[in-house]
Design an enzyme around this catalytic site. Structure first.
Site, PDB file in Angstrom:
ATOM      1  N   ASP A 241       1.026  -1.527   0.117  1.00 32.26           N
ATOM      2  CA  ASP A 241      -0.171  -0.179  -0.109  1.00 32.26           C
ATOM      3  C   ASP A 241       0.797   1.088   0.249  1.00 32.26           C
ATOM      4  O   ASP A 241       2.087   1.321   0.934  1.00 32.26           O
ATOM      5  CB  ASP A 241      -0.942  -0.249   1.719  1.00 32.26           C
ATOM      6  CG  ASP A 241      -1.884   0.690   1.490  1.00 32.26           C
ATOM      7  OD1 ASP A 241      -2.244   2.067   0.707  1.00 32.26           O
ATOM      8  OD2 ASP A 241      -2.949  -0.235   1.390  1.00 32.26           O
TER       9      ASP A 241
ATOM     10  N   ASP B 240      -3.037   4.555  -2.272  1.00 33.82           N
ATOM     11  CA  ASP B 240      -4.087   5.187  -1.312  1.00 33.82           C
ATOM     12  C   ASP B 240      -4.446   6.763  -1.359  1.00 33.82           C
ATOM     13  O   ASP B 240      -3.754   7.780  -2.385  1.00 33.82           O
ATOM     14  CB  ASP B 240      -3.428   5.544  -0.058  1.00 33.82           C
ATOM     15  CG  ASP B 240      -4.559   5.789   1.294  1.00 33.82           C
ATOM     16  OD1 ASP B 240      -4.973   5.105   0.888  1.00 33.82           O
ATOM     17  OD2 ASP B 240      -3.997   6.625   1.641  1.00 33.82           O
TER      18      ASP B 240
ATOM     19  N   GLU C 250      -6.743   3.946  -5.616  1.00 34.66           N
ATOM     20  CA  GLU C 250      -8.095   4.814  -4.602  1.00 34.66           C
ATOM     21  C   GLU C 250      -8.267   5.715  -5.536  1.00 34.66           C
ATOM     22  O   GLU C 250      -8.006   6.953  -5.257  1.00 34.66           O
ATOM     23  CB  GLU C 250      -7.702   4.441  -3.602  1.00 34.66           C
ATOM     24  CG  GLU C 250      -8.516   4.872  -2.749  1.00 34.66           C
ATOM     25  CD  GLU C 250      -8.833   4.644  -1.199  1.00 34.66           C
ATOM     26  OE1 GLU C 250     -10.075   4.514  -0.158  1.00 34.66           O
ATOM     27  OE2 GLU C 250      -8.163   5.377  -0.931  1.00 34.66           O
TER      28      GLU C 250
ATOM     29  N   HIS D 170     -10.994  -2.841   4.072  1.00 30.60           N
ATOM     30  CA  HIS D 170     -10.948  -2.354   5.426  1.00 30.60           C
ATOM     31  C   HIS D 170     -11.578  -0.973   5.663  1.00 30.60           C
ATOM     32  O   HIS D 170     -11.634  -0.618   6.882  1.00 30.60           O
ATOM     33  CB  HIS D 170      -9.181  -2.470   5.558  1.00 30.60           C
ATOM     34  CG  HIS D 170      -8.802  -0.972   4.619  1.00 30.60           C
ATOM     35  ND1 HIS D 170      -8.147  -1.097   3.077  1.00 30.60           N
ATOM     36  CD2 HIS D 170      -8.004   0.025   4.709  1.00 30.60           C
ATOM     37  CE1 HIS D 170      -8.192   0.296   2.776  1.00 30.60           C
ATOM     38  NE2 HIS D 170      -8.076   1.090   4.263  1.00 30.60           N
ATOM     39  N   ASP D 171     -12.306  -0.688   4.346  1.00 33.29           N
ATOM     40  CA  ASP D 171     -13.495   0.841   5.100  1.00 33.29           C
ATOM     41  C   ASP D 171     -14.724   0.633   4.996  1.00 33.29           C
ATOM     42  O   ASP D 171     -15.144   1.903   5.069  1.00 33.29           O
ATOM     43  CB  ASP D 171     -12.364   2.052   3.738  1.00 33.29           C
ATOM     44  CG  ASP D 171     -11.238   2.295   4.197  1.00 33.29           C
ATOM     45  OD1 ASP D 171     -10.402   2.483   5.188  1.00 33.29           O
ATOM     46  OD2 ASP D 171     -10.092   2.382   3.123  1.00 33.29           O
TER      47      ASP D 171
HETATM   48  C1  GLC Z   1      -7.995   5.691   2.343  1.00 34.52           C
HETATM   49  C2  GLC Z   1      -7.078   4.003   2.638  1.00 34.52           C
HETATM   50  C3  GLC Z   1      -8.328   4.264   4.691  1.00 34.52           C
HETATM   51  C4  GLC Z   1      -7.019   6.297   4.835  1.00 34.52           C
HETATM   52  C5  GLC Z   1      -7.541   7.148   4.030  1.00 34.52           C
HETATM   53  C6  GLC Z   1      -6.187   8.054   4.684  1.00 34.52           C
HETATM   54  O1  GLC Z   1      -8.733   5.856   1.660  1.00 34.52           O
HETATM   55  O2  GLC Z   1      -7.930   3.439   2.175  1.00 34.52           O
HETATM   56  O3  GLC Z   1      -8.091   3.138   5.065  1.00 34.52           O
HETATM   57  O4  GLC Z   1      -7.873   6.353   6.510  1.00 34.52           O
HETATM   58  O5  GLC Z   1      -6.979   6.364   2.762  1.00 34.52           O
HETATM   59  O6  GLC Z   1      -5.078   7.088   4.345  1.00 34.52           O
END
Ligand code: GLC
Ligand code: CA
Length: 579
Positions: free
Chosen positions: A106, A212, A269, A344-345
């Site tokens: 990640d 991310d 993402e 995980h979110d």
């Molecule tokens: C992304 C991750 C999340 C994190 C955020 C800030 O959305 O998936 O878990 O809190 O970025 O890094």
């Protein structure tokens, strides 16, 4: 690159892959401190391999104060003690490679931790060579002479995106928590540092990255106020000024060049962007930016206008139509989808996208697997999804939730003296979507603490671990685990049709049934998934009433294809026509 073109679709190794996502803190604890770690992961590689995946993506395990569970990195080239050592990561890389799997890390490069050396130096003095690694602005002065944040943008974790720094009299910018200051990508030095980190991991043998919040790296430099979308809030969604900013593609092609040199895997993402014409600029096959991105139109279907924890009703028809929109768009535009229902979110898919009916939990989990797993795209499975793991019980109080997104939101409501009604609504939404659910310890077996640890873990084990765990499912041919295995197996065996084949919706007017067809040359697969918790009638379109073969069914006695079908609750199947 060894890609070739076949029936108009470009072939690529990463299109054929299945990815398993691991949340290190919650997967397996090896040293009895109640927190999952890398040696724990290393002890479970055979389990992961047995599911049939090709790639493992691990959430961040770099050095971090863990305000946001590692998404706040304080040293990108070292491993956090809690998770292990560099030697453990080397073992993970070797262990995966020895089993024919790859490792994806990640990469959290939109922001760092406020404990990163760069930020510590940046706050220490305006003259620091690192000051310009971050985004600083002078206060806005209100009519009454008060210092105010430079604009009204809302942070992803509640409150303003701006944090005041007394010492310099300036604000710094953070899209997430105030302990996660955003990097200033306009500064070429920042980009060189980031590219150096990317190369560092690729040189170590890592096979690619999940990037991310990657679409947030370029911000509209005038930082204008966002229009009011939530009149009840002081702060507003400013995504239109940062979710697909002016220099995004310039930066992504710089990253893409490095990734290409290593033939590395990449998934970005990309939240807050629902226009496929924006997304294709990132994932178009010839663009050389990223292989694919996570867009959230499907999984955000239950999120209201005021954000994640505001309610929204939705229907299976809408669910199906969103899936269809992205399937068709990507195949017509030489792009590629990342397929997922969990990460995980958020909450677990069996607790979000189907009704809570314990007697149907297993079939419903398999139905969702069928629905998502046979579409066109690279499939991602989040740890525990392969077992049909569910959210924490509704009886669990807020004190058992640990995540800052949930808790900040809750504290903000208390701070605003919200009504009991508003608190109840929020709690109802937490029960569906809070990030805590996915982060409960993995359920390995029915021993104490679900075989995750020998002590009370950092977050409570779900109440259902004695009935829902890996040990029970691995050897049960009818388990959710073995169902997912079959799906991944089918994707490999029938690659032409299930990976590269065309996607088309079938019988689009049924309220509860999502049916689609995958085809490649004369091969045709029919995929049917009912989102209803009762029986429904479904008329099979004539062109499918041909001899064929049952490939998959979530009921032990899959009913043969016939003109008028009565689908049982959450029934799903795949049928391969033998043309
Ligand atoms: C992304 C991750 C999340 C994190 C955020 C800030 O959305 O998936 O878990 O809190 O970025 O890094
Ligand atoms: Ca541990």
């Amino acid at each position: 690159m060894t890609d070739s073109s076949h029936e108009g679709v470009h072939h690529a190794w990463w299109k054929e892959a299945a990815v398993y996502q691991i949340y290190p803190a919650s997967f397996k604890d090896s040293n009895g401190d109640g927190i999952g770690d890398i040696p724990g992961i290393n002890s479970k590689l055979d389990y992961i391999k047995s599911l049939g995946v090709d790639i493992v993506w691990i959430c961040p395990c770099y050095k971090s104060p863990k305000v946001d569970m590692g998404y706040d990195v304080s040293d990108y080239k070292d491993i956090d003690e809690q998770y292990g050592t560099m030697a453990d990561i080397d073992k993970l890389i070797d262990g995966l490679h020895a089993r024919g799997m790859k490792l994806v890390m990640d990469m959290v490069i939109n922001h760092t931790s406020d404990q990163h050396e760069w930020f510590k130096s940046a706050v220490s003095s305006k003259d620091s060579p690192y000051r310009d690694y971050y985004i600083w602005k002078k206060p806005k002065i209100s009519e009454t002479g008060e210092k105010c944040p430079p604009n009204n943008w809302l942070s992803a974790f509640s409150g303003s995106v701006w944090e005041y720094d007394e010492k310099s009299g300036e604000y710094y910018f953070h899209l997430f928590a105030k302990e996660q200051p955003d990097l200033n990508w306009e500064n070429p030095k920042v980009r060189q540092e980031v590219y150096d980190i990317i190369r560092f991991w690729l040189n170590k043998g890592v096979d690619g990255f999940r990037m991310d919040a990657i679409n947030f790296i370029s911000k509209e430099q005038s930082y204008p106020d966002a229009p009011i979308s939530d009149p009840s809030s002081k702060y507003q969604n400013g995504a239109m000024y940062y979710a697909s900013g002016p220099r995004l593609h310039e930066y992504l092609s710089e990253i893409g060049q490095i990734l290409n040199q290593y033939n590395a895997f990449s998934v970005g993402e990309m939240a807050h962007v629902f226009d496929p014409n924006e997304i294709i600029k990132v994932v178009g096959f010839t663009r050389n930016e990223l292989n694919m991105i996570f867009q959230f139109e499907l999984t955000d279907i239950d999120m209201g206008p005021a954000g994640k924890f505001s309610p929204k009703a939705w229907t299976p028809t809408q669910f199906r139509n969103i899936a269809n929109k992205w399937q068709v768009f990507m195949q017509e535009n030489d792009g590629w989808n990342a397929l997922f229902l969990e990460n995980h979110d958020s909450g677990r898919s069996v607790s979000r996208f189907v009704k809570h009916r314990p007697e149907f939990r297993s079939v419903a989990a398999k139905m969702l697997a069928t629905f998502i797993g046979l579409q066109s795209g690279t499939i991602f499975i989040y740890q525990g999804e392969e077992l049909g793991l569910a959210n924490m019980p509704k009886s669990w109080q807020i004190s058992r939730y640990k995540d800052l997104e949930t808790l900040n939101y809750y504290r903000q409501l208390l701070h605003d003296v919200a009504s009991q009604d508003a608190l109840d609504i929020a709690m109802g939404e937490f029960q569906k979507k809070a990030r805590d659910h996915a982060r409960l310890p993995f359920q390995w077996d029915s021993s104490p603490f679900a075989g995750f640890s020998t002590v009370q873990p950092w977050i409570d084990v779900n109440d259902d671990y004695r009935e829902w765990n890996a040990a029970l499912q691995v050897n049960d041919p009818l388990s959710v685990f073995n169902y997912w295995r079959s799906i991944l197996d089918l994707r490999q065996t029938y690659k032409d049709v299930l990976v590269y084949g065309k996607f088309e919706l079938v019988a689009t007017t049924h309220e509860d049934v999502c049916a689609y067809e995958r085809s490649f040359g004369s091969q045709v697969a029919l995929v049917v998934a009912s989102f209803s918790d009762s029986t429904v009638n479904w008329t099979v379109p004539l062109n499918f009433l041909k001899p064929g073969k049952w490939m998959l069914s979530n009921y032990a006695d899959g009913s043969p294809l016939q003109p008028e079908m009565v689908l049982r609750p959450y029934e799903a199947f795949m049928y391969l026509l033998s043309n």
